[in-house]
Motif scaffolding. Sequence first.
Motif, PDB file in Angstrom:
ATOM      1  N   VAL A 126     -25.358  58.031  -8.221  1.00  9.05           N
ATOM      2  CA  VAL A 126     -24.805  59.392  -8.285  1.00  9.05           C
ATOM      3  C   VAL A 126     -25.653  60.241  -7.341  1.00  9.05           C
ATOM      4  CG1 VAL A 126     -24.350  61.396  -9.765  1.00  9.05           C
ATOM      5  CG2 VAL A 126     -24.151  59.081 -10.714  1.00  9.05           C
ATOM      6  N   ALA A 127     -25.054  60.716  -6.255  1.00 10.30           N
ATOM      7  CA  ALA A 127     -25.798  61.521  -5.287  1.00 10.30           C
ATOM      8  C   ALA A 127     -25.582  63.000  -5.581  1.00 10.30           C
ATOM      9  CB  ALA A 127     -25.350  61.193  -3.867  1.00 10.30           C
ATOM     10  N   ILE A 128     -26.685  63.700  -5.823  1.00 11.00           N
ATOM     11  CA  ILE A 128     -26.610  65.138  -6.087  1.00 11.00           C
ATOM     12  C   ILE A 128     -27.177  65.866  -4.874  1.00 11.00           C
ATOM     13  CG2 ILE A 128     -27.268  67.013  -7.649  1.00 11.00           C
ATOM     14  CD1 ILE A 128     -27.529  65.013  -9.871  1.00 11.00           C
ATOM     15  N   CYS A 129     -26.350  66.699  -4.264  1.00 11.88           N
ATOM     16  CA  CYS A 129     -26.770  67.442  -3.086  1.00 11.88           C
ATOM     17  C   CYS A 129     -26.620  68.928  -3.350  1.00 11.88           C
ATOM     18  CB  CYS A 129     -25.888  67.098  -1.888  1.00 11.88           C
ATOM     19  SG  CYS A 129     -26.087  65.418  -1.331  1.00 11.88           S
ATOM     20  N   ALA A 130     -27.403  69.716  -2.620  1.00 12.81           N
ATOM     21  CA  ALA A 130     -27.320  71.168  -2.757  1.00 12.81           C
ATOM     22  C   ALA A 130     -28.197  71.802  -1.701  1.00 12.81           C
ATOM     23  CB  ALA A 130     -27.819  71.604  -4.134  1.00 12.81           C
ATOM     24  N   PRO A 131     -27.889  73.013  -1.306  1.00 18.18           N
ATOM     25  CA  PRO A 131     -28.809  73.704  -0.408  1.00 18.18           C
ATOM     26  C   PRO A 131     -30.172  73.830  -1.089  1.00 18.18           C
ATOM     27  CG  PRO A 131     -26.742  74.904  -0.583  1.00 18.18           C
ATOM     28  CD  PRO A 131     -26.698  73.821  -1.607  1.00 18.18           C
ATOM     29  N   SER A 132     -31.231  73.722  -0.288  1.00 16.87           N
ATOM     30  CA  SER A 132     -32.593  73.831  -0.798  1.00 16.87           C
ATOM     31  C   SER A 132     -32.758  75.158  -1.548  1.00 16.87           C
ATOM     32  CB  SER A 132     -33.524  73.776   0.412  1.00 16.87           C
ATOM     33  OG  SER A 132     -34.840  73.731   0.017  1.00 16.87           O
ATOM     34  N   GLY A 133     -33.265  75.090  -2.786  1.00 17.86           N
ATOM     35  CA  GLY A 133     -33.450  76.313  -3.578  1.00 17.86           C
ATOM     36  C   GLY A 133     -32.363  76.504  -4.626  1.00 17.86           C
TER      37      GLY A 133
ATOM     38  N   GLU B  19     -33.839  63.006   8.638  1.00 14.20           N
ATOM     39  CA  GLU B  19     -34.883  63.981   8.944  1.00 14.20           C
ATOM     40  C   GLU B  19     -34.420  65.323   8.396  1.00 14.20           C
ATOM     41  OE1 GLU B  19     -36.477  63.730  12.830  1.00 14.20           O
ATOM     42  OE2 GLU B  19     -37.533  65.633  12.652  1.00 14.20           O
ATOM     43  N   VAL B  20     -35.231  65.899   7.533  1.00 13.90           N
ATOM     44  CA  VAL B  20     -34.891  67.200   6.942  1.00 13.90           C
ATOM     45  C   VAL B  20     -36.068  68.145   7.194  1.00 13.90           C
ATOM     46  CG1 VAL B  20     -34.124  68.388   4.839  1.00 13.90           C
ATOM     47  CG2 VAL B  20     -33.703  65.938   5.065  1.00 13.90           C
ATOM     48  N   HIS B  21     -35.778  69.288   7.791  1.00 13.94           N
ATOM     49  CA  HIS B  21     -36.811  70.281   8.100  1.00 13.94           C
ATOM     50  C   HIS B  21     -38.022  69.646   8.796  1.00 13.94           C
ATOM     51  CE1 HIS B  21     -35.022  71.827   4.143  1.00 13.94           C
ATOM     52  NE2 HIS B  21     -34.380  72.419   5.116  1.00 13.94           N
ATOM     53  N   GLY B  22     -37.759  68.739   9.725  1.00 15.93           N
ATOM     54  CA  GLY B  22     -38.832  68.139  10.520  1.00 15.93           C
ATOM     55  C   GLY B  22     -39.609  67.022   9.837  1.00 15.93           C
TER      56      GLY B  22
ATOM     57  N   ILE C 195     -30.783  63.917  -2.920  1.00 14.65           N
ATOM     58  CA  ILE C 195     -30.936  63.730  -1.467  1.00 14.65           C
ATOM     59  C   ILE C 195     -30.147  64.773  -0.679  1.00 14.65           C
ATOM     60  CG2 ILE C 195     -31.399  61.250  -1.646  1.00 14.65           C
ATOM     61  CD1 ILE C 195     -28.579  60.652  -0.871  1.00 14.65           C
ATOM     62  N   ASP C 196     -30.330  64.762   0.638  1.00 21.89           N
ATOM     63  CA  ASP C 196     -29.622  65.756   1.449  1.00 21.89           C
ATOM     64  C   ASP C 196     -28.236  65.222   1.818  1.00 21.89           C
ATOM     65  OD1 ASP C 196     -30.161  64.016   3.651  1.00 21.89           O
ATOM     66  OD2 ASP C 196     -29.987  65.751   4.957  1.00 21.89           O
ATOM     67  N   VAL C 197     -27.433  66.079   2.423  1.00 19.62           N
ATOM     68  CA  VAL C 197     -26.038  65.749   2.717  1.00 19.62           C
ATOM     69  C   VAL C 197     -25.903  64.544   3.661  1.00 19.62           C
ATOM     70  CG1 VAL C 197     -23.966  66.668   3.832  1.00 19.62           C
ATOM     71  CG2 VAL C 197     -25.234  68.090   2.255  1.00 19.62           C
TER      72      VAL C 197
END
Length: 210
Positions: free
Chosen positions: A6-13, A73-76, A100-102
């Motif tokens: 189950v992948a949960i994604c969302a904008p950071s914060g 790679e996320v935020h460098g 994880i990220d998108v």
Amino acid sequence: MKSFAVAICAPSGTGKTTVARALVQGGTGLLFSVSATTRPARAGEQPGVDYHFVGRDEFEAMIERGELLEWAEVHGELYGTPRANLERAERQGELLILDIDVQGAQQVVTARPDTVTIFLLPPSLGALLERLRNRESEDEVRLRQRLETAQRELERLDAFEYVVVNDRLEETVARVSSIIVAERQRRERQAEPLAALRRRLQEDLERERR
Ligand code: 5GP
């Protein structure tokens, strides 16, 4: 039941990690996927619990050895899901919860099309900014970077099966749990036990009707 991710994604914060952690703590048969990352640990984060903190060389070696199910790679910084996490969940008959990220979620879906994808949304930009500013590790430059990523991630919303607005934590966790409960009941995920039960019921029915 066949194990799945189950992948949960969302904008950071948005509070995604809090939701994922609460879900795993409150539910049964759920395993939180501890990622590998090159980013330094934040205050209070524990190696092996929050992340496997590794150097860039080690991360690249993991890619070379094919040990990662996905990485991005996320935020460098580099982040990736060890394949071993999914194998462990499968061995234990558990579901793997991925925070994880998108980009990573899309790679997992390609590798495992039976993955469930959930996107969490903040109720407003104000709520997002408040959470980001409360993180001591966020300076203004990083904050800008995260907002830019958030905007890019929002554009990918339509690729997700489920969307939940994270207004109140308890409600969000309850909603995500309901999605998982329903997904577990999918016919194709229960193929083997279902076939056996169905056969037995058919035989019993036949006998009963004779
Ligand atoms: P943070 O540094 O705030 O913990 O995470 C930054 C972003 O990286 C978040 O969107 C988080 O979900 C994502 N992330 C964490 N672990 C992984 C991973 O294993 N793979 C990918 N693709 N993204 C990850």
